[in-house]
Structures are given as C-alpha cells and as structure tokens.
Design a protein around this motif. Sequence first.
Motif: not given
Length: 391
Positions: A255-257, A239, A263, A259-260, A212-214, A252-253
Amino acid sequence: MSVDSHKTFEPLTSYDKLVDSVYQGALDATPWQQFLNIICQQLKADVISLIIRPPADDDDGLILNFRNSQSSKDNVADPKDWPVTAYQQHYFSLDPFTNITPGKVVTLSDLLPADEISKNEFCKKYLEPAGVFHILGADTRDPSGFWARFRAMRSQNHPDFDQPERDLLERIMPHLSRAVEIHSRLQQTKSERDLYAGAVSQMSMGTILLNEHGEMLKSNAVAKKLLDQQDGIRVVQKQLVLDDKEDDIAFKKRLNKVINAATHHSMQIVEASRVQRPSGSADLGIVVRPVPKPQWTDGQGGPTVAVFISDPQTEASTSRDTIMQLFGFTKAEASLTLQLAHGLTLAEASVILGVSQHTSRAQLKSVFSKSGVSRQAELIRLVFKSVATLA
C-alpha cells in the motif's frame, strides 16, 4: 512604499454576498437555496422561482422556489400549491415568458400592455388565482443547451419592479449563467461517475478509496459488506487492517509503495495481495492502484489510491431477460442457465423450475449449442464474463 500587513478589508456588500451565493449554489446539495433567499429580499419579491428543467408532457420539471415569509399576507399562494399539471398541459404554451431572449431582463408589463393583463387567459386563470400580478424574469442557457429560467413575482398589493431592481437582475444574470454551466457540468460528471461505480458494484467488486495517509475516504456497498463481516479484513481508526499479522505487514508495504508512486504521479504501479479469512472461506483478492490526480489542483484531501476487493464465493447477478437477449435463449433455457449460474446442480434446478431432469437435459443441450460451449462450468464463466452482469 511599505505594505501594511495589518490592512483591513471592507466588509462584503450585499451584492458581493449575492454573487457568492450564486456560485456556492452550484455546489450545494440542494442548489441555490441561499441565493433565492437573498435575491428575494433584495428584489422585495413575494416569490422567487428558478426553473432548472421546464415542465414537459411526461415530466413535472425541476423548479426551485423561495417564498417570502410575508407573502401569505399578500395573498400569494405557496408555489407548492400551484397547479403544475395544469401549467405543463395547458398554460405553458400561453406563458408570455416562454420565448424571451436569453440574458434579457423583462417584466410582465413589457410583454403585455396594462389593459391586456387582466384579460389575458394565462394571467386571469393561472397567475390571478395564485395571487401574482407583477413578474420580473430572465432566462439563461449554457453552451451545452442547459436552460435556467429566473422569475421574481409580486402581488397586486405592491408596485411593479423598478429600474434599479431590473438593473440588479441584469448584473447577476451573467454570474447565474456561469454558475448554471458549472452545475450542469458537475451533474454530468456525477452521472458518469455513478454509472461506472454502479457497473463495478454490479460485478460484485468492492471498491475502497484511500487518501495519501492510507485513511479510508469512501467505499461502495460491496466493500462495506465485506468489511462489516470482519473476516480477514477490517477498518481500525480509518485504516485497513488484515487479521493475519504477516499478511498485514506485507499489505502495508504494498500500500505504501502505491501511495508513494501516486504522490509522485506514477500511475503504472499496481500491487496485489491475498487475504486469509479466519472463517475458512476462500481467500479474498486485493488489488491496489493509484488514483489519477486532477491536472490543475494539488489533489490533497482527495483519493490517492483505490483498493479493489473480490470475494470468489460471491457471484455477480444478472436477469433472465438479459440472458435471453444476449444469447438468444428461450425463456425456459434462460431460467435454467440462471439457476446453474447461482450454483445449483441440474437436478436441483429441475426441482426449482418444476420440470423433469429429462426436460432440463434437453434444454441444456440447446443452451450449449446456442452458446458454443460444452460444459456447465464454461457456460457459467461465459455468462459472468459477458455484459450480462451489467444489466
């Protein structure tokens, strides 16, 4: 009544530690080694054997052994020196413990009268040379049919197993039965996972699992090779980092999308990126998607997203025999197809195969007819989009 927050608990008993080792053994890389050690001491046995897979005609079986360090003094042979081949070919059918009722605890003296033990062929020719005279045993079988056979053995220098020792084994067998079932299911799940992972690798698809932290948790061999090249993408402090700054920010954007979304248990979102390579090689393709969370756990610490990487310059591999079987090609036609699939021209393939170009053209014409295509590019695409790459 107030609750004493500083209440102390009784230390684990020897039985508690034994039960704990049974269940821990189902998870260990080499299963049940600690359990065998502990129960060997508690039963005062010379040797303990846990038979996970009985010997068969074409299989030595899987037998876990623990030998008490004092056993050599009692003239009990090391289990690794026991004649496994002789057992599976001859003595297995004579073993009095082969058909005992699952869960029932018995000793050798329960199965054979004392005056027959010394005359019995199995005891005389198999147990006696090994220094074994007393045996305490029990079998267990899980609902899927997975067997486990427990045997504790002593030399003639010691008395037979007594009632308290039989009671201990009887109490532990239900736990061992459940642990064997857990172990069996875990092994089946691992086999399925390895099969699917192998299929992905065979298709030359790199796979990377992130938390969850990449942070990278695991990667397959294909992904590791691409990351080691450090040509467009690399790992920095766990990372994934893209060499091109703009590409890295966009990645990164995305990837975070994902991951969010993961979760929040949303499995629909999938993001894709291209990776430019400083070497000038063709861009890599990246797809990021959520990993389904286990239903009955919080999933923390496990994989949250999967990153798939493809290199358009890397072709999946297959074999000549597989191509023959799938498309009905002759050996020569399959060999030619394989060379073309590896990127050679018809002239280059002819030289490699030691045939004339006229012969190769005739073979290619037959290949087109059998496969239903009319161009080499279509043929290569057909081969690599088929199940041939999974063989």
